[in-house]
Design a protein around this motif. Structure first.
Motif, short mmCIF file in Angstrom:
data_model
loop_
_atom_site.label_atom_id
_atom_site.label_comp_id
_atom_site.label_asym_id
_atom_site.label_seq_id
_atom_site.Cartn_x
_atom_site.Cartn_y
_atom_site.Cartn_z
N UNK B 202 43.52 78.15 42.75
CA UNK B 202 44.26 79.32 43.61
C UNK B 202 44.69 78.82 45.36
N UNK B 203 44.04 77.95 45.11
CA UNK B 203 45.41 78.44 46.86
C UNK B 203 46.73 77.35 46.35
N UNK B 204 46.72 76.60 45.14
CA UNK B 204 48.53 76.33 45.12
C UNK B 204 49.18 77.23 44.40
N UNK B 205 48.28 78.21 43.67
CA UNK B 205 49.68 79.07 42.54
C UNK B 205 49.12 79.83 44.22
N UNK B 206 48.44 80.74 45.53
CA UNK B 206 49.16 81.69 46.60
C UNK B 206 49.87 80.52 46.95
N UNK B 207 50.04 79.52 47.18
CA UNK B 207 50.71 78.80 48.17
C UNK B 207 52.80 79.09 47.66
N UNK B 208 52.31 78.78 46.15
CA UNK B 208 53.31 79.15 45.38
C UNK B 208 54.32 80.25 45.36
N UNK B 209 53.44 81.62 45.13
CA UNK B 209 54.20 82.52 45.14
C UNK B 209 54.92 82.90 46.74
N UNK B 210 53.70 82.81 47.28
CA UNK B 210 54.60 82.98 48.71
C UNK B 210 55.71 81.45 48.77
N UNK B 211 56.00 80.52 48.56
CA UNK B 211 57.23 79.85 48.74
C UNK B 211 58.33 80.59 47.91
N UNK B 212 57.84 81.21 47.14
CA UNK B 212 58.91 81.83 45.98
C UNK B 212 59.08 81.41 45.02
N UNK B 213 57.87 80.78 44.46
CA UNK B 213 57.73 80.26 42.76
C UNK B 213 57.64 81.50 42.24
N UNK B 214 57.84 81.39 40.92
CA UNK B 214 58.17 82.74 39.91
C UNK B 214 56.89 82.08 38.77
N UNK B 215 57.59 81.44 38.83
CA UNK B 215 57.40 79.87 37.03
C UNK B 215 56.28 79.70 37.02
#
Lengths: 322, 322
Positions: B202-215
């Motif tokens: 969960x934390x990695x997914x949240x960090x990813x969208x906040x960092x601009x990762x979309x895929x």
């Protein structure tokens, strides 16, 4: 101890305790009512889930797959209606044997889609897994009407001494229809159709909460049993006048001797039982008043015209004992 | 035609078409991704559902019920993580045989509750039905991070030529653990524990969208197969360097010859595959870069150090063909 010794309702009570859901301040209604309710921003979300197992909840030899699809969605819509909410989105999980014919799935989805369309529900996703028999699980999300920042809901635990008990529609048609189907009737006849294509009472539930009714449940296991759950949760008794239980002409004609029993214990009607003050209930169209909430220990008494109690052998459906 | 001839993914595609969910303007993501997403007021709700069937997804002879409970919830949390969201509420449906021992249920709920607590999930309701074998269906609701009135999500269809492919954690431990369990290992050993108690990211997914990762997508069926779904949805190819696929010391030690195959095809790791620009991925802690998105037809190529393609007999899990 196994679950059949415990019975369905003691089992649900045990699981409810195991969950202890009131951990979050956002939970408005936890396990034990028709559906769960929680706050999400300014909205109140209602969620419920219901499962149909091949051979237990439906028999593909007597129901066609489109009807099974309709009913799988409709039972969930009814749980949302029983909270006084409006359904919005659904997830559909199918467990299928390897040999399930693809045409059956097309037909199942035809029924799901038809019911979704009628009730304004969007099927937004789901899951497919393999299993020895077909199992259809629908999770349904709805929205509660809000007033002054609080959700307006139909609960099970808000019946009070002196309240009036009313129901929507007619009772017993579904059980009568199932009996006819088992004796070879076609699914197009009136009672079988009421069994296979139940109409959840969303509009009545919404009208009820807007009129100030706060107590209700849907008839899934049978009038006496479902009203019994409501009495239990509210800590009140109830009396029902047998002569006021609404029966259809078709049911009386098909089963003159058993119509009342089918109506009181048959279940799967997906009508609403609404409990409240007479002025509040007057705000809901097309209800039939059948009794009152009374003082005394929880329990439902069905009375004949002389005030004598009528009892049936089986009060209703218990999934694990039946 | 039956579903085993069609296979799981053609079946999902067919059902997705049958649903036609984009009927509502509130639907942001319909069927076909890890979870559905819709707008509810100012919020974006994520919902997913996942089912575990006794004898197919778990074997009570090798898993204890608490582990089954943990995993039933964890797989759903992982689907929310794979969308970049945070899980909030769950509904749990149990289908049980009459002879299910009540103690097994207590233990099952212990595992469900433990996983719920760790991930901040409230079990808000559910359903209990009878069935010939135990079936556990969890419906999980989560919330998407919003930015400028739009949800920030990890989708399958947003990979672009030149993007970097990275994964969280280590791959293959779950499949290695299952193999050890089948040969009699205890559930307390390292690899078996990774199989029975997966940790959704969960934390990695949240960090990813906040960092601009979309895929992104989670690894449930196996790295190659899940990345294949992502390539298919995005219309791109992918190359993976075998030597960069992260393997644990325990897996290498236990299966020196098969570690790579277990990591690439085993599944049930519930790690995240994240795809995006290198600068965006740099915003997510503890990732391992394993390859790139390339031009060409959808498909995943696993390459050895000489640039030759490595192929395995079975690319991953198909519930209906396997």
């Amino acid at each position: 101890v196994d679950v059949s010794e415990l019975g369905e309702f003691a089992l649900i009570e045990r699981l409810t305790k195991l969950v202890g859901a009131n951990a979050s301040p956002d939970v408005v209604v936890g396990p034990g009512d028709d559906a769960a309710v929680w706050r999400s921003g300014d909205d109140f979300i209602i969620a419920t889930t219901d499962t149909m197992v091949e051979g237990l909840h439906f028999d593909p030899r007597i129901s066609n797959w489109a009807d099974v699809g309709w009913k799988a969605l409709a039972t969930n819509v009814s749980d949302i209606a029983a909270m006084g909410g409006a359904p919005t989105f659904a997830l559909v999980t199918l467990a299928l044997p390897k040999k399930a014919p693809v045409e059956a799935l097309d037909s199942l989805y035809e029924g799901l889609n038809e019911c979704a369309l009628v009730h304004g529900v969007v099927i937004a996703g789901g899951d497919v897994v393999r299993a020895p028999q077909v199992v259809i699980t629908v999770a349904m999300i709805g929205r509660a009407v809000a007033g002054n920042g609080e959700p307006l809901l139909l609960r099970r635990n808000t019946a009070h001494y002196g309240d009036t008990i009313a129901v929507t529609g007619r009772l017993g048609d579904s059980a009568g229809g199932l009996r006819q189907l088992r004796f070879g009737a076609s699914g197009d006849e009136v009672l079988p159709r009421r069994h296979m294509r139940p109409t959840p009472r969303v509009a009545a539930g919404l009208a009820a909460v807007r009129a100030g009714v706060t107590c209700g449940i849907d008839v899934s296991d049978g009038l006496l049993q479902d009203l019994g759950h409501l009495c239990e949760a509210s800590g009140v008794g109830a009396t029902i006048r047998a002569s006021d239980v609404p029966l259809s002409g078709e049911l009386r004609a098909a089963y003159p001797d058993d119509a009342l029993e089918l109506a009181c214990t048959g279940g799967e009607d997906y009508e609403l039982i609404l409990v409240g003050s007479q002025p509040a209930l007057d705000g809901v169209p097309a209800l039939t008043v059948i009794g009152e909430i009374v003082d005394g220990p929880p329990g439902v008494h069905l009375l004949d015209n002389d005030g004598n109690q009528i009892k049936f052998e089986r009060p209703g459906w218990d999934a694990f004992r039946s």
